[in-house]
Design an enzyme around this catalytic site. Structure first.
Site, PDB file in Angstrom:
ATOM      1  N   ASP A  54      11.781 -15.928  22.763  1.00 26.96           N
ATOM      2  CA  ASP A  54      10.872 -13.858  23.254  1.00 26.96           C
ATOM      3  C   ASP A  54      10.775 -14.691  24.298  1.00 26.96           C
ATOM      4  OD1 ASP A  54      12.433 -12.403  21.596  1.00 26.96           O
ATOM      5  OD2 ASP A  54      10.883 -12.297  20.191  1.00 26.96           O
ATOM      6  N   LYS A  73       9.187 -13.476   9.881  1.00 28.12           N
ATOM      7  CA  LYS A  73       9.026 -14.068  11.449  1.00 28.12           C
ATOM      8  C   LYS A  73       8.435 -15.563  11.101  1.00 28.12           C
ATOM      9  CE  LYS A  73      10.767 -11.296  15.061  1.00 28.12           C
ATOM     10  NZ  LYS A  73      10.516 -11.039  16.151  1.00 28.12           N
TER      11      LYS A  73
HETATM   12  P1  NAP Z   1       5.286  -4.685  16.407  1.00 24.66           P
HETATM   13  O1  NAP Z   1       4.798  -6.323  16.118  1.00 24.66           O
HETATM   14  O2  NAP Z   1       5.208  -4.239  15.167  1.00 24.66           O
HETATM   15  O3  NAP Z   1       4.390  -3.664  17.989  1.00 24.66           O
HETATM   16  C1  NAP Z   1       4.923  -2.056  17.885  1.00 24.66           C
HETATM   17  C2  NAP Z   1       3.537  -1.839  18.908  1.00 24.66           C
HETATM   18  O4  NAP Z   1       3.943  -0.559  19.003  1.00 24.66           O
HETATM   19  C3  NAP Z   1       2.345  -2.308  18.912  1.00 24.66           C
HETATM   20  O5  NAP Z   1       1.578  -2.391  19.448  1.00 24.66           O
HETATM   21  C4  NAP Z   1       1.415  -1.030  18.039  1.00 24.66           C
HETATM   22  O6  NAP Z   1       0.689  -0.808  18.114  1.00 24.66           O
HETATM   23  C5  NAP Z   1       2.117   0.171  19.125  1.00 24.66           C
HETATM   24  N1  NAP Z   1       3.259   0.875  18.326  1.00 24.66           N
HETATM   25  C6  NAP Z   1       3.912   1.837  17.792  1.00 24.66           C
HETATM   26  N2  NAP Z   1       3.735   2.854  17.101  1.00 24.66           N
HETATM   27  C7  NAP Z   1       3.271   3.937  18.190  1.00 24.66           C
HETATM   28  C8  NAP Z   1       2.280   4.697  17.893  1.00 24.66           C
HETATM   29  N3  NAP Z   1       2.947   6.029  17.325  1.00 24.66           N
HETATM   30  N4  NAP Z   1       1.811   4.989  18.927  1.00 24.66           N
HETATM   31  C9  NAP Z   1       0.627   3.996  19.162  1.00 24.66           C
HETATM   32  N5  NAP Z   1       1.538   2.483  19.167  1.00 24.66           N
HETATM   33  C10 NAP Z   1       2.059   2.271  18.473  1.00 24.66           C
HETATM   34  O7  NAP Z   1       6.682  -4.860  17.279  1.00 24.66           O
HETATM   35  P2  NAP Z   1       7.781  -5.743  18.118  1.00 24.66           P
HETATM   36  O8  NAP Z   1       8.054  -6.826  17.224  1.00 24.66           O
HETATM   37  O9  NAP Z   1       6.142  -5.489  19.173  1.00 24.66           O
HETATM   38  O10 NAP Z   1       7.618  -4.540  18.593  1.00 24.66           O
HETATM   39  C11 NAP Z   1       7.787  -3.511  19.871  1.00 24.66           C
HETATM   40  C12 NAP Z   1       9.204  -3.732  20.825  1.00 24.66           C
HETATM   41  O11 NAP Z   1       9.707  -3.787  21.111  1.00 24.66           O
HETATM   42  C13 NAP Z   1      10.235  -2.272  19.954  1.00 24.66           C
HETATM   43  O12 NAP Z   1      10.900  -1.235  20.289  1.00 24.66           O
HETATM   44  C14 NAP Z   1      11.180  -3.543  19.876  1.00 24.66           C
HETATM   45  O13 NAP Z   1      12.503  -3.450  19.932  1.00 24.66           O
HETATM   46  C15 NAP Z   1      11.496  -4.146  20.844  1.00 24.66           C
HETATM   47  N6  NAP Z   1      11.597  -5.441  21.577  1.00 24.66           N
HETATM   48  C16 NAP Z   1      12.498  -5.884  22.378  1.00 24.66           C
HETATM   49  C17 NAP Z   1      13.556  -7.464  22.514  1.00 24.66           C
HETATM   50  C18 NAP Z   1      14.142  -7.522  23.096  1.00 24.66           C
HETATM   51  O14 NAP Z   1      14.674  -8.709  23.068  1.00 24.66           O
HETATM   52  N7  NAP Z   1      13.905  -6.427  24.542  1.00 24.66           N
HETATM   53  C19 NAP Z   1      12.400  -8.399  21.619  1.00 24.66           C
HETATM   54  C20 NAP Z   1      11.465  -7.782  20.567  1.00 24.66           C
HETATM   55  C21 NAP Z   1      11.019  -6.466  20.569  1.00 24.66           C
HETATM   56  P3  NAP Z   1      -0.690  -0.887  17.606  1.00 24.66           P
HETATM   57  O15 NAP Z   1      -0.750  -2.652  17.243  1.00 24.66           O
HETATM   58  O16 NAP Z   1      -2.107   0.275  17.381  1.00 24.66           O
HETATM   59  O17 NAP Z   1       0.017  -1.296  15.336  1.00 24.66           O
END
Ligand code: NAP
Length: 281
Positions: free
Chosen positions: A114, A77
């Site tokens: 997004d 990305k």
């Molecule tokens: P990412 O960049 O890896 O960010 C993950 C986030 O979740 C961070 O804020 C992280 O906290 C937190 N997190 C992860 N595991 C955790 C835990 N065990 N305890 C506390 N906090 C935790 O992922 P992303 O791309 O943002 O995606 C996040 C979610 O959005 C996913 O479920 C993804 O499938 C969904 N999503 C959906 C769409 C859609 O079109 N609907 C699009 C994009 C993403 P830290 O910052 O402290 O690490």
């Protein structure tokens, strides 16, 4: 069937989603549903591209007149921005791309749909002067905050395990508000609560969030789409709150990309059928 960097084109116009791993992506289901619905003789496939072959992938596909572009997922990305002529200002705003497409002048460009996908189901909700709460500070949260920064919201309370990261995002997007630890009490005037964290997703930890401070007209939006009905949305529905699930954003961001790839808008009138297929598959 997953394509590879070395795969030849399917002999008709096509687009791909690239990543490593890539088998889990729902993008082929969505785009092929629309191509079939519109009777367009083109296809969309998943392609496995390891990090060390991204440059080679772009060089090869750029020489294929049938290739319309690609969606980009983990781990490409950010690195994809080094391989396009027009990175679309993404480094300065959302920080990560989710698609590569051809400009009309035949230059390759990157974009991130997004934020548009997130905002689409909120278009009828006036967020001007409202307080918003966002859980998470990763890539999805950046798209959410980018969209909110254009909605004239009053403030954003952002909850994250890493509070420094959350505070940095508020500053970057010029939003007023506070960075708080996960589990801190939600502000009572919250009009919109967004879960943009991975919590509540299949295989991840549970999201623990007390919704009792929310007003009765609050809207709860969970970006997680696996499962579609998360515990957070079930809890919100139990309280009689309006909810939006992650499939709305998933389909919304894909709709913008589909038009960039294939030059026509997808038949959103068939969203009900598409959603059912995505849930059943
Ligand atoms: P990412 O960049 O890896 O960010 C993950 C986030 O979740 C961070 O804020 C992280 O906290 C937190 N997190 C992860 N595991 C955790 C835990 N065990 N305890 C506390 N906090 C935790 O992922 P992303 O791309 O943002 O995606 C996040 C979610 O959005 C996913 O479920 C993804 O499938 C969904 N999503 C959906 C769409 C859609 O079109 N609907 C699009 C994009 C993403 P830290 O910052 O402290 O690490």
């Amino acid at each position: 069937m997953i394509a590879t960097v070395d795969s030849i084109g399917p002999g008709k116009p096509y687009a791909e989603v690239i990543g490593d791993p890539i088998a889990h992506s729902k993008s082929p289901l969505i785009h092929n549903f629309w191509l079939n619905a519109l009777n367009i003789d083109a296809t969309y496939r998943a392609c496995h591209v390891p990090p060390n072959r991204l440059g080679e992938y772009i060089a090869r596909r750029s020489g294929d007149p049938d290739w319309r572009g690609c969606n980009v997922t983990i781990p490409h990305k950010v690195s994809i921005l080094d391989h396009v002529a027009d990175p679309g200002g993404i480094r300065e705003n959302i920080g990560a791309a989710n698609a590569v497409f051809w400009h009309a002048d035949s230059s390759l460009a990157a974009t991130n749909t997004d934020a548009a996908g997130f905002f689409a189901p909120l278009a009828d909700h006036d967020l001007t002067g409202k307080d918003v709460a966002v859980i998470g500070a990763g890539g999805a949260a950046r798209a959410v905050l980018f969209a909110l920064s254009r909605c004239d919201v009053a403030s954003v309370a952002i909850y994250n395990r890493n509070i420094m990261k959350a505070g940095g995002l508020l500053a970057q997007f010029g939003l007023k508000g506070r960075a708080l630890p996960l589990g801190a009490r939600l502000p009572v005037a919250t009009a919109l609560l967004v879960n943009a964290s991975a919590l509540g997703m299949v295989g991840q930890d549970t999201l623990i969030c007390d919704l009792s401070p929310l007003p009765t007209d609050a809207l709860v939006y969970d970006l997680v789409y696996a499962p579609v009905e998360t515990d957070l949305l079930a809890q919100a529905a139990d309280r009689g709150l309006e909810t939006i699930d992650g499939l709305e954003m998933l389909v919304g961001q894909a709709a913008v990309v589909f038009e960039l790839f294939f030059g026509v808008a997808p038949p959103r009138i068939r969203d009900g059928e598409l959603r059912k297929m995505l849930i059943d598959t």
